[in-house]
Write a protein that holds these residues in place. Structure first.
Motif, PDB file in Angstrom:
ATOM      1  N   GLY A 216     -21.708   1.102   5.540  1.00 19.32           N
ATOM      2  CA  GLY A 216     -21.278   2.272   6.291  1.00 19.32           C
ATOM      3  C   GLY A 216     -20.400   3.201   5.467  1.00 19.32           C
ATOM      4  O   GLY A 216     -20.464   3.229   4.233  1.00 19.32           O
ATOM      5  N   ALA A 217     -19.570   3.962   6.159  1.00 20.57           N
ATOM      6  CA  ALA A 217     -18.703   4.944   5.497  1.00 20.57           C
ATOM      7  C   ALA A 217     -17.771   4.257   4.503  1.00 20.57           C
ATOM      8  O   ALA A 217     -17.388   3.102   4.696  1.00 20.57           O
ATOM      9  CB  ALA A 217     -17.893   5.699   6.543  1.00 20.57           C
ATOM     10  N   PRO A 218     -17.390   4.947   3.429  1.00 16.27           N
ATOM     11  CA  PRO A 218     -16.506   4.341   2.425  1.00 16.27           C
ATOM     12  C   PRO A 218     -15.135   3.968   2.999  1.00 16.27           C
ATOM     13  O   PRO A 218     -14.591   4.661   3.854  1.00 16.27           O
ATOM     14  CB  PRO A 218     -16.365   5.451   1.373  1.00 16.27           C
ATOM     15  CG  PRO A 218     -17.548   6.324   1.565  1.00 16.27           C
ATOM     16  CD  PRO A 218     -17.839   6.293   3.038  1.00 16.27           C
ATOM     17  N   VAL A 219     -14.608   2.852   2.518  1.00 22.30           N
ATOM     18  CA  VAL A 219     -13.222   2.438   2.778  1.00 22.30           C
ATOM     19  C   VAL A 219     -12.589   2.273   1.400  1.00 22.30           C
ATOM     20  O   VAL A 219     -12.612   1.184   0.824  1.00 22.30           O
ATOM     21  CB  VAL A 219     -13.141   1.130   3.582  1.00 22.30           C
ATOM     22  CG1 VAL A 219     -11.684   0.753   3.838  1.00 22.30           C
ATOM     23  CG2 VAL A 219     -13.890   1.244   4.899  1.00 22.30           C
ATOM     24  N   PRO A 220     -12.041   3.347   0.846  1.00 18.95           N
ATOM     25  CA  PRO A 220     -11.523   3.264  -0.530  1.00 18.95           C
ATOM     26  C   PRO A 220     -10.398   2.242  -0.655  1.00 18.95           C
ATOM     27  O   PRO A 220      -9.527   2.156   0.217  1.00 18.95           O
ATOM     28  CB  PRO A 220     -11.008   4.690  -0.793  1.00 18.95           C
ATOM     29  CG  PRO A 220     -11.701   5.555   0.216  1.00 18.95           C
ATOM     30  CD  PRO A 220     -11.893   4.689   1.422  1.00 18.95           C
ATOM     31  N   PHE A 221     -10.434   1.473  -1.744  1.00 17.26           N
ATOM     32  CA  PHE A 221      -9.336   0.529  -1.970  1.00 17.26           C
ATOM     33  C   PHE A 221      -8.098   1.337  -2.348  1.00 17.26           C
ATOM     34  O   PHE A 221      -8.134   2.189  -3.222  1.00 17.26           O
ATOM     35  CB  PHE A 221      -9.679  -0.467  -3.077  1.00 17.26           C
ATOM     36  CG  PHE A 221      -8.848  -1.716  -3.014  1.00 17.26           C
ATOM     37  CD1 PHE A 221      -9.234  -2.773  -2.212  1.00 17.26           C
ATOM     38  CD2 PHE A 221      -7.658  -1.820  -3.718  1.00 17.26           C
ATOM     39  CE1 PHE A 221      -8.457  -3.926  -2.111  1.00 17.26           C
ATOM     40  CE2 PHE A 221      -6.875  -2.963  -3.625  1.00 17.26           C
ATOM     41  CZ  PHE A 221      -7.274  -4.025  -2.816  1.00 17.26           C
ATOM     42  N   PRO A 222      -6.966   1.082  -1.680  1.00 14.62           N
ATOM     43  CA  PRO A 222      -5.804   1.967  -1.830  1.00 14.62           C
ATOM     44  C   PRO A 222      -5.033   1.732  -3.125  1.00 14.62           C
ATOM     45  O   PRO A 222      -5.126   0.678  -3.756  1.00 14.62           O
ATOM     46  CB  PRO A 222      -4.943   1.598  -0.621  1.00 14.62           C
ATOM     47  CG  PRO A 222      -5.246   0.140  -0.395  1.00 14.62           C
ATOM     48  CD  PRO A 222      -6.713  -0.011  -0.716  1.00 14.62           C
ATOM     49  N   ASP A 223      -4.249   2.725  -3.482  1.00 13.29           N
ATOM     50  CA  ASP A 223      -3.287   2.579  -4.572  1.00 13.29           C
ATOM     51  C   ASP A 223      -2.135   1.725  -4.066  1.00 13.29           C
ATOM     52  O   ASP A 223      -1.628   1.945  -2.957  1.00 13.29           O
ATOM     53  CB  ASP A 223      -2.788   3.965  -4.997  1.00 13.29           C
ATOM     54  CG  ASP A 223      -1.916   3.917  -6.241  1.00 13.29           C
ATOM     55  OD1 ASP A 223      -2.010   2.923  -6.990  1.00 13.29           O
ATOM     56  OD2 ASP A 223      -1.154   4.876  -6.459  1.00 13.29           O
ATOM     57  N   THR A 224      -1.727   0.735  -4.852  1.00 10.96           N
ATOM     58  CA  THR A 224      -0.743  -0.228  -4.366  1.00 10.96           C
ATOM     59  C   THR A 224       0.397  -0.444  -5.351  1.00 10.96           C
ATOM     60  O   THR A 224       0.264  -0.185  -6.546  1.00 10.96           O
ATOM     61  CB  THR A 224      -1.394  -1.598  -4.092  1.00 10.96           C
ATOM     62  OG1 THR A 224      -1.939  -2.110  -5.306  1.00 10.96           O
ATOM     63  CG2 THR A 224      -2.492  -1.483  -3.042  1.00 10.96           C
ATOM     64  N   ARG A 225       1.504  -0.942  -4.817  1.00 17.37           N
ATOM     65  CA  ARG A 225       2.583  -1.440  -5.662  1.00 17.37           C
ATOM     66  C   ARG A 225       2.141  -2.792  -6.226  1.00 17.37           C
ATOM     67  O   ARG A 225       1.684  -3.644  -5.473  1.00 17.37           O
ATOM     68  CB  ARG A 225       3.874  -1.584  -4.858  1.00 17.37           C
ATOM     69  CG  ARG A 225       4.393  -0.255  -4.297  1.00 17.37           C
ATOM     70  CD  ARG A 225       5.571  -0.452  -3.365  1.00 17.37           C
ATOM     71  NE  ARG A 225       6.062   0.830  -2.861  1.00 17.37           N
ATOM     72  CZ  ARG A 225       5.564   1.454  -1.792  1.00 17.37           C
ATOM     73  NH1 ARG A 225       4.591   0.899  -1.096  1.00 17.37           N
ATOM     74  NH2 ARG A 225       6.056   2.626  -1.421  1.00 17.37           N
TER      75      ARG A 225
ATOM     76  N   VAL B 282       0.848  -1.196   0.000  1.00 19.87           N
ATOM     77  CA  VAL B 282       0.000   0.000   0.000  1.00 19.87           C
ATOM     78  C   VAL B 282       0.885   1.248   0.000  1.00 19.87           C
ATOM     79  O   VAL B 282       1.742   1.413   0.869  1.00 19.87           O
ATOM     80  CB  VAL B 282      -0.943   0.008   1.221  1.00 19.87           C
ATOM     81  CG1 VAL B 282      -1.766   1.295   1.237  1.00 19.87           C
ATOM     82  CG2 VAL B 282      -1.865  -1.209   1.180  1.00 19.87           C
ATOM     83  N   LYS B 283       0.667   2.124  -0.961  1.00 16.82           N
ATOM     84  CA  LYS B 283       1.544   3.294  -1.096  1.00 16.82           C
ATOM     85  C   LYS B 283       1.296   4.333  -0.014  1.00 16.82           C
ATOM     86  O   LYS B 283       2.239   4.948   0.501  1.00 16.82           O
ATOM     87  CB  LYS B 283       1.358   3.912  -2.486  1.00 16.82           C
ATOM     88  CG  LYS B 283       1.889   3.032  -3.615  1.00 16.82           C
ATOM     89  CD  LYS B 283       1.732   3.713  -4.964  1.00 16.82           C
ATOM     90  CE  LYS B 283       2.313   2.837  -6.081  1.00 16.82           C
ATOM     91  NZ  LYS B 283       2.166   3.470  -7.415  1.00 16.82           N
ATOM     92  N   ASP B 284       0.056   4.582   0.316  1.00 15.42           N
ATOM     93  CA  ASP B 284      -0.276   5.593   1.321  1.00 15.42           C
ATOM     94  C   ASP B 284      -0.547   4.919   2.650  1.00 15.42           C
ATOM     95  O   ASP B 284      -1.615   4.351   2.868  1.00 15.42           O
ATOM     96  CB  ASP B 284      -1.500   6.399   0.873  1.00 15.42           C
ATOM     97  CG  ASP B 284      -1.846   7.532   1.852  1.00 15.42           C
ATOM     98  OD1 ASP B 284      -1.110   7.712   2.847  1.00 15.42           O
ATOM     99  OD2 ASP B 284      -2.869   8.216   1.622  1.00 15.42           O
ATOM    100  N   ARG B 285       0.409   4.976   3.568  1.00 21.67           N
ATOM    101  CA  ARG B 285       0.261   4.310   4.848  1.00 21.67           C
ATOM    102  C   ARG B 285      -0.769   5.011   5.751  1.00 21.67           C
ATOM    103  O   ARG B 285      -1.147   4.478   6.788  1.00 21.67           O
ATOM    104  CB  ARG B 285       1.605   4.245   5.564  1.00 21.67           C
ATOM    105  CG  ARG B 285       2.606   3.371   4.832  1.00 21.67           C
ATOM    106  CD  ARG B 285       2.133   1.913   4.777  1.00 21.67           C
ATOM    107  NE  ARG B 285       2.954   1.120   3.894  1.00 21.67           N
ATOM    108  CZ  ARG B 285       4.142   0.652   4.206  1.00 21.67           C
ATOM    109  NH1 ARG B 285       4.656   0.909   5.382  1.00 21.67           N
ATOM    110  NH2 ARG B 285       4.818  -0.077   3.334  1.00 21.67           N
ATOM    111  N   ARG B 286      -1.223   6.198   5.342  1.00 15.98           N
ATOM    112  CA  ARG B 286      -2.249   6.884   6.115  1.00 15.98           C
ATOM    113  C   ARG B 286      -3.651   6.464   5.694  1.00 15.98           C
ATOM    114  O   ARG B 286      -4.637   6.864   6.328  1.00 15.98           O
ATOM    115  CB  ARG B 286      -2.094   8.403   5.956  1.00 15.98           C
ATOM    116  CG  ARG B 286      -0.779   8.969   6.496  1.00 15.98           C
ATOM    117  CD  ARG B 286      -0.566  10.382   6.048  1.00 15.98           C
ATOM    118  NE  ARG B 286      -0.509  10.464   4.585  1.00 15.98           N
ATOM    119  CZ  ARG B 286      -0.383  11.591   3.903  1.00 15.98           C
ATOM    120  NH1 ARG B 286      -0.304  12.739   4.537  1.00 15.98           N
ATOM    121  NH2 ARG B 286      -0.336  11.579   2.576  1.00 15.98           N
ATOM    122  N   SER B 287      -3.750   5.678   4.644  1.00 20.75           N
ATOM    123  CA  SER B 287      -5.064   5.250   4.167  1.00 20.75           C
ATOM    124  C   SER B 287      -5.730   4.339   5.190  1.00 20.75           C
ATOM    125  O   SER B 287      -5.069   3.706   6.019  1.00 20.75           O
ATOM    126  CB  SER B 287      -4.937   4.524   2.830  1.00 20.75           C
ATOM    127  OG  SER B 287      -4.281   3.278   2.995  1.00 20.75           O
TER     128      SER B 287
END
Length: 325
Positions: A230-239, A42-47
């Motif tokens: 519930g609230a969205p959990v966007p699938f993250p941008d990944t390597r 996962v590129k964004d560890r804050r996701s």
């Protein structure tokens, strides 16, 4: 596991407990490499997805510490390096028969087929159950055996440490055993009353957290039933780490081989240090092993940045201790 569970409850003494707890060590260890690969990709560890997976990795490290302490409590010694699995492959002990655990970057099939499949509860509240044995059912039998056998528990050689948000403590009474196994069950599967219950915190149990990533929505109770609405959990941008094939990468180029050797040598050192921690070295070695595990990330990310020729995917770690180590 089939052989262990075939033993009548009256025949499950201390020897049975030691054998079953070594299986538990292997089970908990087997979850960590695939979860780490998903998290590292996962590129964004804050996701939100990255935070969910990072918490679960810490939980699994804690669970492994708990079962190691339980094994020491009944006079055994964890054999962690010996328990290290080869990927792809089945879950140790025959748990979740049919699940093929492989290493990959985070994708929806990986979340569903590996992460959710590993953690699937016996009677999930948001899916149709199957007849496959679960990790939770295995721990139920362990707890029953502790109560039936009522072994003398020794705290000598057990370890204390902060692992993530959890505190590993020596286990000296049957109440301690019940509480420790309860934490593992509830953090992994939730309870029979609520998937949101994960032993005293406000996080969903592992199966449901992974399902939130898969469905892209938080789990919530709506008109009396639990739904992923519930609230969205966007699938993250990944390597785009490719799925590691049987036997590892075939004839990788020299830069990849160097990083694979670097990673696997460091991973072997982690396993050796964990073995020493519960053998004689104590909490100092455990802390060294935890810090060393964090250092695996750098060569893993370097591998995930190297493209595989003629594909749109990249290499990744294989978690294969050298044969001569």
């Amino acid at each position: 596991m089939a052989r262990l569970l075939a033993v009548p409850e009256t025949g499950r003494g201390v020897g049975w407990l030691r054998t079953a707890l070594q299986v538990a060590v292997a089970l908990e260890l087997a979850t960590i490499p695939p979860y780490l690969c998903g998290w590292w990709s996962v590129k964004d560890r804050r996701s939100e997805a990255a935070r969910l997976i990072r918490r679960i990795v810490a939980d699994e490290m804690y669970h492994m510490g708990v079962v190691c302490n339980l094994l020491v409590a009944v006079g055994g010694r964890p054999r962690i390096k010996e328990a290290a699995p080869t990927y792809p492959g089945p879950m140790p002990g025959g748990v979740r028969a049919g699940v093929n655990v492989y290493l990959s970057g985070l994708t929806k099939p990986f979340v569903h087929d590996v992460m959710m499949a590993i953690e699937a509860p016996e009677a999930p509240l948001a899916r149709t159950a199957d007849d496959s044995p679960t990790i939770g059912a295995f721990y139920d039998d362990l707890l029953k055996a502790f109560h039936t056998t009522a072994p003398k528990l020794s705290t000598r050689g057990q370890l204390s440490a902060h692992l993530g948000s959890d505190v590993l403590k020596p286990i000296g009474t049957l109440d301690d055993v019940e509480r420790s196994i309860g934490i593992i069950r509830e953090q992994g599967e939730g309870t029979t009353s609520s998937p949101a219950e994960a032993f005293g915190d406000d996080h969903p149990a592992h199966y449901y957290a992974f399902a939130e990533i898969y469905h892209g929505r938080r789990l919530r109770k709506d008109r009396g039933s639990w739904q992923f609405t519930g609230a969205p959990v966007p699938f993250p941008d990944t390597r785009p780490m490719a799925r590691v094939p049987v036997g590892g990468w075939h004839r990788p180029p020299a830069p990849v081989r160097r990083r694979l050797i670097e990673f696997d040598t460091a991973y072997t050192s982690v396993l050796d240090t964990l073995d020493m921690a519960w053998d004689s070295d104590g909490p100092g070695s455990l802390n060294v092993a935890v810090r060393a595990m964090h250092r695996l990330e750098t060569p893993a990310l370097e591998l995930m940045e190297i493209p595989i020729p003629d594909t749109d995917q990249t290499y990744g770690p294989t978690f294969r201790p050298p044969l001569n180590s």
